[in-house]
Design a protein around this motif. Sequence first.
Motif, PDB file in Angstrom:
ATOM      1  N   VAL A   1      25.508  60.267  23.270  1.00  0.00           N
ATOM      2  CA  VAL A   1      26.004  59.279  24.195  1.00  0.00           C
ATOM      3  C   VAL A   1      25.588  57.961  23.923  1.00  0.00           C
ATOM      4  N   ARG A   2      26.230  57.182  23.727  1.00  0.00           N
ATOM      5  CA  ARG A   2      25.896  55.719  23.622  1.00  0.00           C
ATOM      6  C   ARG A   2      25.875  54.849  25.002  1.00  0.00           C
ATOM      7  N   ILE A   3      24.608  54.675  25.070  1.00  0.00           N
ATOM      8  CA  ILE A   3      24.156  53.486  25.985  1.00  0.00           C
ATOM      9  C   ILE A   3      23.673  52.187  25.625  1.00  0.00           C
ATOM     10  N   ASP A   4      24.280  51.226  26.074  1.00  0.00           N
ATOM     11  CA  ASP A   4      23.784  49.985  25.639  1.00  0.00           C
ATOM     12  C   ASP A   4      23.229  49.107  26.774  1.00  0.00           C
ATOM     13  N   ALA A   5      23.097  47.816  26.467  1.00  0.00           N
ATOM     14  CA  ALA A   5      22.338  46.850  27.551  1.00  0.00           C
ATOM     15  C   ALA A   5      23.204  46.270  28.725  1.00  0.00           C
ATOM     16  N   HIS A   6      24.755  46.601  28.314  1.00  0.00           N
ATOM     17  CA  HIS A   6      25.534  45.928  29.077  1.00  0.00           C
ATOM     18  C   HIS A   6      25.996  46.666  30.489  1.00  0.00           C
ATOM     19  N   LEU A   7      24.875  46.856  31.315  1.00  0.00           N
ATOM     20  CA  LEU A   7      24.927  47.792  32.484  1.00  0.00           C
ATOM     21  C   LEU A   7      24.698  47.010  33.604  1.00  0.00           C
TER      22      LEU A   7
ATOM     23  N   GLU B   1      30.571  53.097  32.707  1.00  0.00           N
ATOM     24  CA  GLU B   1      31.151  52.682  33.732  1.00  0.00           C
ATOM     25  C   GLU B   1      30.728  53.404  34.979  1.00  0.00           C
ATOM     26  N   VAL B   2      30.357  54.462  35.059  1.00  0.00           N
ATOM     27  CA  VAL B   2      29.860  55.551  36.078  1.00  0.00           C
ATOM     28  C   VAL B   2      28.566  54.718  36.205  1.00  0.00           C
ATOM     29  N   LEU B   3      27.537  54.367  35.472  1.00  0.00           N
ATOM     30  CA  LEU B   3      26.307  54.115  35.739  1.00  0.00           C
ATOM     31  C   LEU B   3      26.461  52.656  36.449  1.00  0.00           C
ATOM     32  N   ARG B   4      27.201  51.832  35.806  1.00  0.00           N
ATOM     33  CA  ARG B   4      27.428  50.328  36.496  1.00  0.00           C
ATOM     34  C   ARG B   4      27.941  50.580  37.773  1.00  0.00           C
ATOM     35  N   SER B   5      28.952  51.228  38.209  1.00  0.00           N
ATOM     36  CA  SER B   5      29.508  51.467  39.407  1.00  0.00           C
ATOM     37  C   SER B   5      28.790  52.056  40.543  1.00  0.00           C
ATOM     38  N   VAL B   6      27.890  52.946  39.970  1.00  0.00           N
ATOM     39  CA  VAL B   6      26.943  53.357  41.090  1.00  0.00           C
ATOM     40  C   VAL B   6      26.023  52.763  41.472  1.00  0.00           C
ATOM     41  N   VAL B   7      25.442  52.151  40.385  1.00  0.00           N
ATOM     42  CA  VAL B   7      24.248  51.332  40.615  1.00  0.00           C
ATOM     43  C   VAL B   7      24.795  50.057  41.715  1.00  0.00           C
TER      44      VAL B   7
ATOM     45  N   LEU C   1      35.665  56.869  40.818  1.00  0.00           N
ATOM     46  CA  LEU C   1      35.478  57.507  39.726  1.00  0.00           C
ATOM     47  C   LEU C   1      36.016  58.918  39.574  1.00  0.00           C
ATOM     48  N   ARG C   2      36.019  59.373  40.788  1.00  0.00           N
ATOM     49  CA  ARG C   2      36.609  60.704  40.960  1.00  0.00           C
ATOM     50  C   ARG C   2      38.475  60.713  40.922  1.00  0.00           C
ATOM     51  N   HIS C   3      38.824  59.657  41.598  1.00  0.00           N
ATOM     52  CA  HIS C   3      40.268  59.432  41.448  1.00  0.00           C
ATOM     53  C   HIS C   3      40.581  59.248  40.155  1.00  0.00           C
ATOM     54  N   MET C   4      39.791  58.277  39.247  1.00  0.00           N
ATOM     55  CA  MET C   4      40.205  57.703  38.125  1.00  0.00           C
ATOM     56  C   MET C   4      40.120  58.618  36.979  1.00  0.00           C
ATOM     57  N   GLY C   5      39.503  59.869  37.384  1.00  0.00           N
ATOM     58  CA  GLY C   5      39.278  60.756  36.264  1.00  0.00           C
ATOM     59  C   GLY C   5      38.226  60.825  35.458  1.00  0.00           C
ATOM     60  N   ALA C   6      37.239  59.969  35.930  1.00  0.00           N
ATOM     61  CA  ALA C   6      36.045  59.766  35.091  1.00  0.00           C
ATOM     62  C   ALA C   6      35.157  60.829  35.246  1.00  0.00           C
TER      63      ALA C   6
END
Length: 487
Positions: free
Chosen positions: A464-470, A368-374, A332-337
């Motif tokens: 911030v938008r957070i939906d159920a697709h995590l 994307e951050v939440l999904r990747s970290v989890v 995530l750091r490398h992709m600028g997120a």
Amino acid sequence: MKYWAGVVALVVASACGAGGAPLPAAPPRKSLVELQAWLRPPTLQPEAHVDLSWNTQRVQLENGVGVTIVARPNTALTAVQLWVPSAGDRSEGAVAVMGDLLRAGTQVTADSVLINPKLGNVPVAVWTGPTGTAFSWQVLARASRPAVELLAAFVLRPAFQEQEVQIRLKQVLAAIQRHSLSADQVALAASGAIPGFEAPSSKQDAQGALGMDRGMLREVHRCRMHPRGAELVIVGPVVAEHVVAWARAAFGSWQATPSGAEPGCERWRNPFADSKAGQLERPLIQNIDAGYIEPKLALVVPGPSPESEEYLPFTLLMNVIQNREAGSVQKLRHMGATYGIRGWVNDRFRDGSLLQLAGQIEAGNVQEVLRSVVEDIRGLSKSLTEQELDLAKRYRRTEFVDAFASNAAVAGATLWQLSHGLPATRVQSWPDEVMAVDLGKCRQVAERWLINAQPSIAVAGRSVRIDAHLGLDARVVKLHWTTAAPD
């Protein structure tokens, strides 16, 4: 000066003149195969044993205060640290405010008051957490004895001068307000949602501090500053017998207030003293509407208690998550997120610890951050490699050994052991214990604590938008933060 300039000119002219020695021939060119060998780092060798056999002695005073002395004769500074377990607080509450406001005048003798005591350039540092309040000081070796005496005066005989109290209360309120918009506050919101780790909000802390005065500070001090279980650690070029005499003279008369016997003490009781760490039944996401231009995120997962044999492997897993190049944090750091995600293990609790990740991210990359970290955390038990673990162990070992050049670090590590009911001498075996952790043990710990982790997540930002697709069966709670002054 002219003479030496002439000598230099003569030497240069001789070296550059026609009669000088010819330059040696250029070395032969290396082949491509030989050059490729330079691209491969040398094979890692086993870490050499480090001798940390310090002279450590421990005694206990008649009132229950433990005194631990680590004699290091070849050092120049003395570190003095005190831990008071009865003075615990989950946030910037009344006990934490009282600890900080000890600086509002310290009564050294019946006739003298010393404001913000210091010997040299470093004042006493005060830190309050769930397990107690710690006081830390480092002074020149020749000031070792007065430092012990002054620390006792600082802790046990505060003057709480009225004018100084009002000044410092304003500083505390300003600090709480700044903290309310920090990344640490987002992490506090995430950790506070887990059973056993609850903590008051910044607004509640500010409301409590607003009403404090000199009389209330004295009452909090009387009710919560007890010698039961307190630990005093002194590290430096000192003689143990002398230090014990200093400690007995300075802290020996410290007496405890009988629990519940004094009027007014009930209101200052620690409501979290007997709380037990628990797990969430399902992941929780707190979607906080706050004034950040770019959202701040914190993810928290419960872990083993520091007294457990699983704790050291658990902290190494945190290092792996931080270090791995293919992991979510680096990706995530490398992709600028993200503008930076940091991780740590919070061990400031009586029963359990918290693996915490926090950082500031771009609004469009929250999910994307939440999904990747989890996914990274839950999959660590299977993806962890021997090479990753070895790198983490070497990093931690080097960190330990380098830090122990400081007496303050030795005192802090010793105090950490004692505050968790562990022997003081265990510090000396830390480097070897780290290197002894194997891949099987780390995978076992990851399977127990991470593979089915039910994280608590807090995201603070503007709409911030957070939906159920995590990929999580998470419960989403919407909250609103305000920076308005407390009522």
